[in-house]
Write an enzyme that holds these catalytic residues in place. Sequence first.
Site, short mmCIF file in Angstrom:
data_model
loop_
_atom_site.label_atom_id
_atom_site.label_comp_id
_atom_site.label_asym_id
_atom_site.label_seq_id
_atom_site.Cartn_x
_atom_site.Cartn_y
_atom_site.Cartn_z
N GLU A 1 0.81 -1.18 -0.05
CA GLU A 1 0.06 -0.13 0.15
C GLU A 1 1.00 1.25 -0.04
O GLU A 1 2.00 1.28 0.71
CB GLU A 1 -0.88 -0.28 1.35
CG GLU A 1 -2.31 -0.46 0.96
CD GLU A 1 -3.14 0.52 0.39
OE1 GLU A 1 -2.65 1.49 -0.51
OE2 GLU A 1 -4.53 0.54 0.45
N ASP A 2 0.24 2.34 -0.30
CA ASP A 2 1.00 3.62 -0.73
C ASP A 2 0.77 4.18 0.99
O ASP A 2 1.71 4.57 1.52
CB ASP A 2 0.62 4.58 -1.55
CG ASP A 2 -1.20 4.60 -1.68
OD1 ASP A 2 -1.81 3.97 -0.77
OD2 ASP A 2 -1.50 5.54 -2.42
N ASP B 1 -4.53 5.67 5.81
CA ASP B 1 -5.09 6.94 6.52
C ASP B 1 -6.22 6.40 7.42
O ASP B 1 -5.86 6.11 8.56
CB ASP B 1 -5.93 7.84 5.46
CG ASP B 1 -6.41 9.01 6.01
OD1 ASP B 1 -6.20 9.39 6.77
OD2 ASP B 1 -6.61 9.85 4.87
N PHE C 1 -2.43 15.81 4.08
CA PHE C 1 -2.69 15.22 2.82
C PHE C 1 -1.62 15.31 2.11
O PHE C 1 -1.06 16.52 1.65
CB PHE C 1 -4.00 16.01 2.04
CG PHE C 1 -4.32 15.08 0.87
CD1 PHE C 1 -5.21 14.03 1.01
CD2 PHE C 1 -4.04 15.29 -0.37
CE1 PHE C 1 -5.85 13.38 -0.12
CE2 PHE C 1 -4.09 14.51 -1.40
CZ PHE C 1 -5.37 13.58 -1.28
N ARG D 1 1.74 12.63 -8.90
CA ARG D 1 1.90 11.27 -8.57
C ARG D 1 3.62 11.37 -8.74
O ARG D 1 4.35 10.42 -8.22
CB ARG D 1 1.34 10.25 -9.35
CG ARG D 1 -0.01 9.89 -8.78
CD ARG D 1 -0.58 8.70 -9.63
NE ARG D 1 -1.99 8.59 -9.56
CZ ARG D 1 -2.73 8.11 -8.56
NH1 ARG D 1 -2.25 7.88 -7.48
NH2 ARG D 1 -4.03 7.98 -8.65
P1 IMP Z 1 -7.83 4.97 4.11
O1 IMP Z 1 -8.97 3.88 3.37
O2 IMP Z 1 -8.76 6.06 4.48
O3 IMP Z 1 -6.93 4.38 4.89
O4 IMP Z 1 -7.19 5.56 2.60
C1 IMP Z 1 -6.53 4.86 1.64
C2 IMP Z 1 -6.34 5.26 0.34
O5 IMP Z 1 -6.45 6.81 0.30
C3 IMP Z 1 -4.89 5.22 0.16
O6 IMP Z 1 -4.38 4.13 -0.59
C4 IMP Z 1 -4.74 6.49 -0.91
O7 IMP Z 1 -4.76 6.19 -2.26
C5 IMP Z 1 -5.63 7.43 -0.62
N1 IMP Z 1 -4.87 8.62 0.39
C6 IMP Z 1 -5.17 8.59 1.74
N2 IMP Z 1 -4.44 9.49 2.20
C7 IMP Z 1 -3.85 10.25 1.25
C8 IMP Z 1 -3.06 11.33 0.90
O8 IMP Z 1 -2.61 12.03 1.98
N3 IMP Z 1 -2.66 11.55 -0.13
C9 IMP Z 1 -2.96 11.02 -1.34
N4 IMP Z 1 -3.79 9.99 -1.30
C10 IMP Z 1 -4.27 9.75 -0.04
MG MG Z 2 -5.77 8.43 -4.52
#
Ligand code: IMP
Ligand code: MG
Length: 191
Positions: A114-115, A118, A167, A180
């Site tokens: 995963e990148d 959040d 963010f 990106r």
């Molecule tokens: P989550 O489901 O809230 O944990 O979000 C996960 C996904 O949201 C990640 O795999 C990212 O693609 C995107 N994401 C979450 N935070 C960021 C951020 O700060 N910048 C860019 N993409 C984000």
């Molecule tokens: Mg995204």
Amino acid sequence: MELYKFKEINGEKVLIYNNMKIKVLIDEKRLRRRVRELGQEITRDYEGRNPILVSVLRGSFIFVADICREIKIPVTFDFMAVSSYGNSKVSSGIVRITKDLELSIENKEVIIMEDIVDSGRTLNYLLKNLQARNPKNMEVCALLDKDVPRKTENKVKYKGFDIPNKFVVGYGLDYEEKYRNFPFVGYIENG
Ligand code: IMP
Ligand code: MG
């Protein structure tokens, strides 16, 4: 079209683009060093085995491309795309698979790549979804872990960096599908 330009403001490296200020949070050198360490850890832990790296698109593509070259054992790749944000900076909470794996992971060793984690919703969804396919085992590797209050336990075994609740963009991460390709992780400064 304006090109990306760096400026040094009060000793801080800032990228100015279309009147937007993007501050560097993790520069190329730190990314490289940490990605190498993570690759070495995975190499050590999986020696003699052949895990499948499941790259979660699109955000993880640069991270995976870099870390896989630091992993010195044979690995298999597959890709999955999920959409959770739509085009905003706020998690919608709804996760949808837009591209599924092509390989079977049944009885295989899986590492989810995963990148960023959040809210953790995407990861929880993925874990549940992939667990139902009966892998032999499954771990999570994430480049970034955002400092947000979460109700569920942290399931990331291989973590690159803890970051503040901002963010971020770059090194694979986007805002509205842009930025990106920044070689660093930065954040968009408001105002
Ligand atoms: P989550 O489901 O809230 O944990 O979000 C996960 C996904 O949201 C990640 O795999 C990212 O693609 C995107 N994401 C979450 N935070 C960021 C951020 O700060 N910048 C860019 N993409 C984000
Ligand atoms: Mg995204």
